[in-house]
Design a protein around this motif. Structure first.
Motif, PDB file in Angstrom:
ATOM      1  N   VAL A  33       0.836  -1.210   0.000  1.00 22.26           N
ATOM      2  CA  VAL A  33       0.000   0.000   0.000  1.00 22.26           C
ATOM      3  C   VAL A  33       0.871   1.260   0.000  1.00 22.26           C
ATOM      4  O   VAL A  33       0.535   2.268  -0.629  1.00 22.26           O
ATOM      5  CB  VAL A  33      -0.983  -0.026   1.201  1.00 22.26           C
ATOM      6  CG1 VAL A  33      -1.672   1.319   1.385  1.00 22.26           C
ATOM      7  CG2 VAL A  33      -2.027  -1.125   1.001  1.00 22.26           C
ATOM      8  N   HIS A  34       2.039   1.182   0.641  1.00 26.06           N
ATOM      9  CA  HIS A  34       2.944   2.345   0.638  1.00 26.06           C
ATOM     10  C   HIS A  34       3.477   2.648  -0.754  1.00 26.06           C
ATOM     11  O   HIS A  34       3.874   3.776  -1.043  1.00 26.06           O
ATOM     12  CB  HIS A  34       4.108   2.125   1.605  1.00 26.06           C
ATOM     13  CG  HIS A  34       3.681   2.241   3.040  1.00 26.06           C
ATOM     14  ND1 HIS A  34       4.399   1.718   4.072  1.00 26.06           N
ATOM     15  CD2 HIS A  34       2.590   2.797   3.592  1.00 26.06           C
ATOM     16  CE1 HIS A  34       3.772   1.963   5.208  1.00 26.06           C
ATOM     17  NE2 HIS A  34       2.672   2.620   4.936  1.00 26.06           N
ATOM     18  N   LEU A  36       1.608   2.604  -3.295  1.00 29.25           N
ATOM     19  CA  LEU A  36       0.535   3.412  -3.884  1.00 29.25           C
ATOM     20  C   LEU A  36       0.453   4.762  -3.184  1.00 29.25           C
ATOM     21  O   LEU A  36       0.315   5.804  -3.813  1.00 29.25           O
ATOM     22  CB  LEU A  36      -0.802   2.658  -3.725  1.00 29.25           C
ATOM     23  CG  LEU A  36      -2.092   3.437  -3.905  1.00 29.25           C
ATOM     24  CD1 LEU A  36      -2.242   3.891  -5.352  1.00 29.25           C
ATOM     25  CD2 LEU A  36      -3.291   2.584  -3.506  1.00 29.25           C
ATOM     26  N   SER A  37       0.576   4.714  -1.879  1.00 29.06           N
ATOM     27  CA  SER A  37       0.345   5.904  -1.077  1.00 29.06           C
ATOM     28  C   SER A  37       1.386   5.960   0.045  1.00 29.06           C
ATOM     29  O   SER A  37       1.129   5.492   1.156  1.00 29.06           O
ATOM     30  CB  SER A  37      -1.088   5.779  -0.531  1.00 29.06           C
ATOM     31  OG  SER A  37      -1.424   6.840   0.246  1.00 29.06           O
ATOM     32  N   LYS A  40       3.012  10.174   4.524  1.00 29.92           N
ATOM     33  CA  LYS A  40       3.421  11.586   4.436  1.00 29.92           C
ATOM     34  C   LYS A  40       4.142  11.952   5.721  1.00 29.92           C
ATOM     35  O   LYS A  40       3.983  11.283   6.741  1.00 29.92           O
ATOM     36  CB  LYS A  40       2.187  12.461   4.261  1.00 29.92           C
ATOM     37  CG  LYS A  40       1.459  12.186   2.975  1.00 29.92           C
ATOM     38  CD  LYS A  40       0.372  13.252   2.743  1.00 29.92           C
ATOM     39  CE  LYS A  40      -0.393  12.952   1.474  1.00 29.92           C
ATOM     40  NZ  LYS A  40      -1.487  11.995   1.647  1.00 29.92           N
ATOM     41  N   GLU A  43       2.773  11.641   9.341  1.00 31.91           N
ATOM     42  CA  GLU A  43       1.607  10.753   9.324  1.00 31.91           C
ATOM     43  C   GLU A  43       1.981   9.450  10.031  1.00 31.91           C
ATOM     44  O   GLU A  43       3.021   8.873   9.735  1.00 31.91           O
ATOM     45  CB  GLU A  43       1.227  10.461   7.869  1.00 31.91           C
ATOM     46  CG  GLU A  43      -0.153   9.870   7.698  1.00 31.91           C
ATOM     47  CD  GLU A  43      -0.515   9.790   6.200  1.00 31.91           C
ATOM     48  OE1 GLU A  43      -1.543  10.353   5.812  1.00 31.91           O
ATOM     49  OE2 GLU A  43       0.255   9.167   5.438  1.00 31.91           O
ATOM     50  N   GLU A  94     -10.632  -0.296  -4.039  1.00 28.01           N
ATOM     51  CA  GLU A  94      -9.624   0.550  -3.386  1.00 28.01           C
ATOM     52  C   GLU A  94      -8.295  -0.201  -3.319  1.00 28.01           C
ATOM     53  O   GLU A  94      -8.275  -1.438  -3.317  1.00 28.01           O
ATOM     54  CB  GLU A  94     -10.022   0.838  -1.925  1.00 28.01           C
ATOM     55  CG  GLU A  94     -11.332   1.587  -1.739  1.00 28.01           C
ATOM     56  CD  GLU A  94     -11.182   3.082  -1.921  1.00 28.01           C
ATOM     57  OE1 GLU A  94     -10.030   3.557  -2.059  1.00 28.01           O
ATOM     58  OE2 GLU A  94     -12.212   3.768  -1.942  1.00 28.01           O
ATOM     59  N   ASN A  95      -7.231   0.568  -3.162  1.00 32.02           N
ATOM     60  CA  ASN A  95      -5.916   0.006  -2.816  1.00 32.02           C
ATOM     61  C   ASN A  95      -5.440  -1.118  -3.736  1.00 32.02           C
ATOM     62  O   ASN A  95      -4.950  -2.152  -3.264  1.00 32.02           O
ATOM     63  CB  ASN A  95      -5.929  -0.513  -1.365  1.00 32.02           C
ATOM     64  CG  ASN A  95      -6.100   0.595  -0.350  1.00 32.02           C
ATOM     65  OD1 ASN A  95      -5.984   1.787  -0.688  1.00 32.02           O
ATOM     66  ND2 ASN A  95      -6.397   0.249   0.871  1.00 32.02           N
ATOM     67  N   CYS A 131      -9.111   6.990  -9.727  1.00 37.67           N
ATOM     68  CA  CYS A 131      -7.716   6.697 -10.101  1.00 37.67           C
ATOM     69  C   CYS A 131      -7.092   7.907 -10.759  1.00 37.67           C
ATOM     70  O   CYS A 131      -7.784   8.840 -11.176  1.00 37.67           O
ATOM     71  CB  CYS A 131      -7.643   5.490 -11.025  1.00 37.67           C
ATOM     72  SG  CYS A 131      -8.176   5.794 -12.712  1.00 37.67           S
ATOM     73  N   LYS A 132      -5.752   7.872 -10.813  1.00 31.08           N
ATOM     74  CA  LYS A 132      -5.031   8.945 -11.501  1.00 31.08           C
ATOM     75  C   LYS A 132      -5.231   8.768 -12.999  1.00 31.08           C
ATOM     76  O   LYS A 132      -5.429   7.662 -13.496  1.00 31.08           O
ATOM     77  CB  LYS A 132      -3.539   8.855 -11.174  1.00 31.08           C
ATOM     78  CG  LYS A 132      -3.240   9.074  -9.706  1.00 31.08           C
ATOM     79  CD  LYS A 132      -1.811   9.611  -9.533  1.00 31.08           C
ATOM     80  CE  LYS A 132      -1.584  10.046  -8.102  1.00 31.08           C
ATOM     81  NZ  LYS A 132      -0.851   9.053  -7.318  1.00 31.08           N
ATOM     82  N   ASP A 155     -10.864  17.738   1.596  1.00 30.17           N
ATOM     83  CA  ASP A 155      -9.768  17.138   2.361  1.00 30.17           C
ATOM     84  C   ASP A 155      -9.839  17.639   3.787  1.00 30.17           C
ATOM     85  O   ASP A 155      -9.812  18.847   4.034  1.00 30.17           O
ATOM     86  CB  ASP A 155      -8.416  17.504   1.719  1.00 30.17           C
ATOM     87  CG  ASP A 155      -8.211  16.748   0.409  1.00 30.17           C
ATOM     88  OD1 ASP A 155      -8.471  15.529   0.393  1.00 30.17           O
ATOM     89  OD2 ASP A 155      -7.826  17.380  -0.596  1.00 30.17           O
TER      90      ASP A 155
END
Ligand SMILES: CC(C)(COP(=O)(O)OP(=O)(O)OC[C@H]1O[C@@H](n2cnc3c(N)ncnc32)[C@H](O)[C@@H]1OP(=O)(O)O)[C@@H](O)C(=O)NCCC(=O)NCCS
Length: 157
Positions: A33-34, A36-37, A40, A43, A94-95, A131-132, A155
């Protein structure tokens, strides 16, 4: 298919299967998952308790691609219960992540195909995801289409 049954799938990766995530998969799934995201600055890492909650919730289904190289991919289906459409749920994907060393071998498509099948089996009337732009063609290859709908977002800090 019964809930959580293993499926043997074939693509350019030998000896892989898609199966439901287990508690022991937590660290490997986080590693994926890291990709993908990434975390931060400032965080905190997600708690094991959150993962347990998700995998014990019947409306969240996390799957992993298990191979002789360990877990090489993951994806999640959220079955969102609904009051419209005769009470049929909507599916949210997701994910979706494939380990960077294993991309371009058909693994991602296998994950999405699997999640789409699960959504059909859960009687979802639609399946959606965000998605991007760069991933639109990937999801189109999986049979999805770019919707005309706009996402509204706030956000929350
Ligand atoms: C997007 C991702 C899951 C694709 O997984 P993958 O295993 O590399 O994809 P596949 O090999 O199954 O590709 C399936 C098809 O989509 C195409 N494709 C894959 N990634 C693509 C991309 N980023 N853009 C355009 N097409 C793409 C492939 O060419 C392939 O087409 P083909 O069958 O005609 O050869 C993977 O690149 C990834 O994990 N990226 C980082 C995390 C991410 O962005 N996840 C998506 C979250 S919305």
């Amino acid at each position: 298919m019964s809930f959580g049954e293993l499926r043997l799938v074939s693509c350019k990766v030998n000896k892989m299967e898609i199966r439901k995530a287990k508690i022991e998969d937590f660290d490997e799934i986080l590693g994926l998952v890291h990709q993908l995201s990434p975390l931060k600055e400032g965080e905190g890492e997600v708690d094991l308790g959150v993962f347990k909650k998700i995998i014990h919730d019947e409306n969240h289904e996390i799957y992993v691609v298990d191979s002789d190289k360990g877990l090489i991919g993951t994806g999640m289906l959220l079955v969102q219960l609904n009051l419209s459409h005769g009470g049929r749920p909507s599916g949210h994907i997701e994910n979706v992540v494939v380990d960077e060393k294993q991309r371009g071998k058909g693994v991602g498509k296998k994950i999405v195909d699997f999640l789409l099948d699960r959504a059909k089996e859960r009687n979802c009337y639609k399946v959606i995801l965000n998605c991007k732009e760069k991933n639109i063609s990937f999801y189109e290859e999986c049979g999805m289409k770019n919707s005309e709908e706009t996402e509204m977002r706030l956000d929350v800090s």
